[in-house]
Write an enzyme that holds these catalytic residues in place. Structure first.
Site, mmCIF file in Angstrom:
data_model
loop_
_atom_site.group_PDB
_atom_site.id
_atom_site.type_symbol
_atom_site.label_atom_id
_atom_site.label_comp_id
_atom_site.label_asym_id
_atom_site.label_seq_id
_atom_site.Cartn_x
_atom_site.Cartn_y
_atom_site.Cartn_z
ATOM 1 N N HIS A 130 -0.407 12.291 5.744
ATOM 2 C CA HIS A 130 -1.070 11.703 5.003
ATOM 3 C C HIS A 130 -2.598 10.946 5.391
ATOM 4 O O HIS A 130 -3.471 10.796 4.648
ATOM 5 C CB HIS A 130 -0.377 10.543 4.347
ATOM 6 C CG HIS A 130 -1.184 9.305 3.341
ATOM 7 N ND1 HIS A 130 -1.536 9.859 2.229
ATOM 8 C CD2 HIS A 130 -0.998 8.223 3.481
ATOM 9 C CE1 HIS A 130 -2.031 8.627 1.571
ATOM 10 N NE2 HIS A 130 -1.970 7.587 2.404
ATOM 11 N N GLN A 165 -0.800 10.044 10.802
ATOM 12 C CA GLN A 165 0.258 9.324 10.068
ATOM 13 C C GLN A 165 0.940 10.209 8.787
ATOM 14 O O GLN A 165 0.200 11.075 8.106
ATOM 15 C CB GLN A 165 -0.293 8.136 9.066
ATOM 16 C CG GLN A 165 0.595 7.284 8.423
ATOM 17 C CD GLN A 165 0.120 5.976 7.973
ATOM 18 O OE1 GLN A 165 -0.407 6.183 6.915
ATOM 19 N NE2 GLN A 165 0.554 4.895 8.612
ATOM 20 N N HIS A 210 3.256 10.026 5.947
ATOM 21 C CA HIS A 210 3.874 9.072 4.647
ATOM 22 C C HIS A 210 5.040 9.255 4.538
ATOM 23 O O HIS A 210 5.399 10.453 4.430
ATOM 24 C CB HIS A 210 2.792 8.942 3.627
ATOM 25 C CG HIS A 210 2.874 7.969 2.673
ATOM 26 N ND1 HIS A 210 4.056 7.775 1.775
ATOM 27 C CD2 HIS A 210 2.016 7.084 2.245
ATOM 28 C CE1 HIS A 210 3.886 6.578 1.084
ATOM 29 N NE2 HIS A 210 2.708 6.247 1.563
ATOM 30 N N ARG A 239 -1.287 3.539 10.762
ATOM 31 C CA ARG A 239 -2.243 2.427 9.766
ATOM 32 C C ARG A 239 -1.217 1.686 8.991
ATOM 33 O O ARG A 239 -0.157 2.282 8.543
ATOM 34 C CB ARG A 239 -3.041 3.675 8.924
ATOM 35 C CG ARG A 239 -3.806 2.746 7.697
ATOM 36 C CD ARG A 239 -4.968 3.408 7.070
ATOM 37 N NE ARG A 239 -4.245 4.565 6.233
ATOM 38 C CZ ARG A 239 -3.505 4.231 4.898
ATOM 39 N NH1 ARG A 239 -3.543 2.932 4.378
ATOM 40 N NH2 ARG A 239 -3.013 5.311 4.307
ATOM 41 N N GLU A 254 2.986 3.805 -1.697
ATOM 42 C CA GLU A 254 4.034 2.946 -1.346
ATOM 43 C C GLU A 254 4.213 1.865 -2.339
ATOM 44 O O GLU A 254 5.244 0.971 -1.894
ATOM 45 C CB GLU A 254 3.314 2.381 -0.043
ATOM 46 C CG GLU A 254 4.361 1.529 0.826
ATOM 47 C CD GLU A 254 3.410 1.519 2.414
ATOM 48 O OE1 GLU A 254 3.766 0.426 2.808
ATOM 49 O OE2 GLU A 254 3.013 2.485 2.793
ATOM 50 N N PHE A 269 3.213 -4.643 0.877
ATOM 51 C CA PHE A 269 3.047 -3.058 1.409
ATOM 52 C C PHE A 269 4.083 -3.098 2.730
ATOM 53 O O PHE A 269 4.316 -4.262 3.328
ATOM 54 C CB PHE A 269 1.960 -2.774 1.456
ATOM 55 C CG PHE A 269 1.381 -1.748 0.477
ATOM 56 C CD1 PHE A 269 1.719 -1.797 -0.702
ATOM 57 C CD2 PHE A 269 0.459 -0.709 0.776
ATOM 58 C CE1 PHE A 269 1.271 -0.771 -1.615
ATOM 59 C CE2 PHE A 269 -0.209 0.002 -0.080
ATOM 60 C CZ PHE A 269 0.313 0.095 -1.183
ATOM 61 N N LEU A 274 1.451 12.496 -2.767
ATOM 62 C CA LEU A 274 1.806 11.265 -2.551
ATOM 63 C C LEU A 274 2.609 10.375 -3.554
ATOM 64 O O LEU A 274 2.086 10.421 -4.784
ATOM 65 C CB LEU A 274 0.541 10.391 -2.104
ATOM 66 C CG LEU A 274 1.030 9.145 -1.466
ATOM 67 C CD1 LEU A 274 1.704 9.195 -0.211
ATOM 68 C CD2 LEU A 274 -0.107 8.004 -1.262
ATOM 69 N N ARG A 300 5.287 2.413 8.347
ATOM 70 C CA ARG A 300 5.338 3.983 7.772
ATOM 71 C C ARG A 300 6.058 4.954 9.036
ATOM 72 O O ARG A 300 6.642 5.918 8.456
ATOM 73 C CB ARG A 300 3.917 4.556 7.387
ATOM 74 C CG ARG A 300 3.465 3.747 6.151
ATOM 75 C CD ARG A 300 2.221 4.066 5.791
ATOM 76 N NE ARG A 300 1.716 3.582 4.298
ATOM 77 C CZ ARG A 300 0.837 3.902 3.833
ATOM 78 N NH1 ARG A 300 -0.357 4.542 4.492
ATOM 79 N NH2 ARG A 300 0.397 3.209 2.514
#
Length: 611
Positions: free
Chosen positions: A382, A265, A267, A417, A287, A151, A284, A318
């Site tokens: 997100h 955040q 995304h 995050r 990821e 990730f 979404l 991110r």
């Protein structure tokens, strides 16, 4: 008699407790029908964090009740698709919890609570194996070990997964475990206010959304697991009735402190609605698509992350990837639909169907074969890194016997995050909070008469809210609020736009005096009005915090203060006082030597391993 639209609506008073006491005092002597429920531990929220807390409590003999405003199993956890982090070292043997902690702190730009980071990263291998024992069907390597993928900003392959439906599988596991323990659960129950006095919580006022009957919950301990506040934005990855700031707002009104609300955040890869319909706008694209090798291209066919992050490319942090995409779009290199392209078609079709089954099926239904065609994406709100300030060894808030877990809290993620850490946080802290409460005195307190009387006045005031002669719908004001946040507090901010947004939010609050709620306590209007009251409370905190933090750090980017400053390596707390909201700073503690050594060793993801 209807409430005049010139009369302040008690839902939107900045001090809801006093508002309920002031509105319709003449009604206080009238009886109001409500259900009374007494329970040692009340868990508000039924996603992964709430479920894991309840499991720990019940396994240790503590009577617990879980309530949620949706059907059992219908929680935001299911949208965490890509995976859950634990330093197992199954694919990269050099990985360990110290490096996981270092990655988390670096991604959080070093304003994380180091105790929170250590608590989560150190416990996660055990929590992951526990989930596997309970039945979570993690993808496995050929030799039977739990598989792991990259990730963004992870130094090693650390993210365990169930295809691209990890959150759903994890929540299914927890719910099955809870049902096997006969943990009681009540669904379609909307909590409107916590009942606290003299810095102690006693329970909550709620409405059964199916029957319109009020419920007075009395509890020795209350655990908030009610989600975050990313749905303050119009373009967001949640459903519209999720992450509407319920948890942070309830805690703040009860006397708890909120922390770092400015860190939201975005995304990098949300679906672009103009192509896929408004129903899918902002949803979404996990990821995991980039974790399995997906590449980003602009409308000129350039793999533009080579400009912004030549080493980590699409798997940089991110905030870095989201700002890069926003820059490409703003400078005219976006698609006609306002996005960029995410392409994984260079991977084998069978590999895509195996590792990304949900994404493959979703886009197939929308007429796009991702094994042959690119997806159009753009950043979407997100996750909220900010939330309730807690003690990370216990989950306690500043209010006695009130706890918070999951996205309702702040501290572990800092300014941004690390992908895969949200699910990790829920299962670790659910166990921590449960263990702590079990060790305490579970004797039921006697709810003071004045608290019970206040609860009844709250119920009267809520009934009065549904009998108004206004001309503004809650949905219209929510749409306006979200428009303000999109325009004034998005990926790139400055003082002028933030101040303008703050003034506009004040105007929206003023317009609540003309609110119209049709259909009574079971109506969509009533639920949206409660959501709006939570959203306004936290929105003001986000804007105040973003104005206060005169630097750029992680997900908070100020174009008028584009640099990161060591002097701002602080947390901003948002507190309710007798004279209104107040902001204050707190220094961030240093990590332990073990974690500092891992930071100094300088581990970093090597993107070429995906080529």
């Amino acid at each position: 008699m209807p409430m005049s639209h010139n009369q302040p609506n008690p839902l939107f008073n900045r001090n809801p407790s006093s508002a309920a006491d002031e509105v319709n005092r003449s009604q206080a002597s009238r009886s109001i029908d409500y259900e009374y429920v007494s329970v040692p531990v009340l868990v508000i929220g039924a996603g992964a964090a709430g479920a894991r807390t309840a499991i720990e409590l019940t396994e240790n003999g503590m009577e617990t009740l879980v309530i949620g405003k949706r059907d059992h199993g219908d929680a935001h956890t299911t949208w965490a698709a890509g995976g859950i982090n634990a330093a197992l070292g199954n694919l990269d043997s050099d990985d360990d919890w110290r490096i996981h902690a270092a990655d988390t702190l670096k991604e959080g730009h070093f304003v994380n609570d180091p105790m929170a980071v250590e608590t989560v990263t150190k416990a996660m291998p055990d929590r992951l194996h526990e989930l596997a024992r309970w039945g979570t069907p993690f993808d496995r390597t050929d030799d039977g070990r739990i598989n792991q993928r990259y990730f963004g900003a992870q130094s090693f392959r650390r993210t365990a997964f169930v295809g691209d439906r990890t959150g759903e599988a994890l929540l299914d596991t927890l719910i099955k475990r809870a049902k096997s323990l006969n943990i009681p659960y009540r669904e379609n129950v909307l909590v409107t206010e916590l009942l606290a006095d003299d810095n102690r919580v006693y329970g909550a006022v709620a409405v059964n959304l199916e029957t319109a009957k009020f419920i007075l919950f009395e509890a020795a301990h209350v655990v908030l697991a009610a989600g975050g506040y990313s749905a303050l934005y119009g373009r967001h990855s949640s459903r519209d009735d999720e992450n509407t700031a319920d948890g942070p707002a309830l805690a703040y009104r009860a006397g708890a402190n909120l922390l770092d609300l400015e860190f939201v955040q975005f995304h990098p890869t949300g679906m672009v609605g103009d192509r896929y319909s408004d129903e899918w706008d902002g949803r979404l694209v996990t990821e995991a698509v980039r974790g399995e090798g997906g590449r980003l291209y602009n409308s000129d066919g350039e793999r533009f992350m080579e400009r912004y992050s030549p080493n980590q490319l699409e798997l940089d942090a991110r905030d870095v990837v989201a700002r890069a995409i926003a820059t490409e779009i703003s400078e005219g290199r976006g698609t006609d639909n306002g996005g960029v392209y995410l392409d994984i078609s260079h991977r084998d079709a069978a590999f895509i169907r195996e590792r990304l089954p949900r994404m493959y099926e979703r886009f197939q239904r929308l007429g796009v074969d991702i094994s042959k065609q690119p997806i159009e994406v753009a950043p979407t709100a997100h996750y909220s890194m900010g939330g309730v300030d807690i003690d990370w060894t216990t989950g306690r808030t500043a209010v006695d016997r009130l706890y918070a877990v999951g996205e309702t809290t702040a501290g572990v993620h800092g300014a941004n995050r690390l992908g895969g850490n949200s699910l990790a946080e829920t299962v670790v802290m659910g166990k921590v909070v449960g263990e702590h409460i079990v060790d305490l005195d579970a004797e039921m307190p006697t709810m003071p008469n004045k608290v019970r009387a206040h609860a009844e006045r709250v119920m009267h005031s809520l009934v009065a809210c549904t009998d108004t002669d206004g001309d503004v719908s809650p949905s219209a004001l929510i749409a306006d609020l979200r428009g303000v946040m999109d325009e004034h507090a998005g990926i790139i901010r400055d003082a002028e736009t933030l101040w303008s947004g703050f003034e506009t939010i004040r105007e929206i609050r003023d317009r609540t005096t003309s609110l119209r709620i049709e259909g009574g306590l079971t109506s969509d209007d009533f639920e949206l009005a409660v959501d709006l009251s939570f959203m306004l409370t936290v929105t003001e905190g986000v804007l105040r915090g973003a104005l206060k933090r005169e630097e750029s750090r992680g997900a908070h980017f100020r174009s008028d203060f584009p640099e990161t400053h060591e002097s701002w390596r602080q947390n901003i707390l948002y507190t309710q006082t007798d004279t209104g909201p107040a902001l204050w700073h707190r220094d961030v503690a240093r990590p332990t030597p073990e974690i500092e050594s891992a930071i100094d060793e300088g581990y970093e993801l090597e993107y070429h391993l995906l080529e």
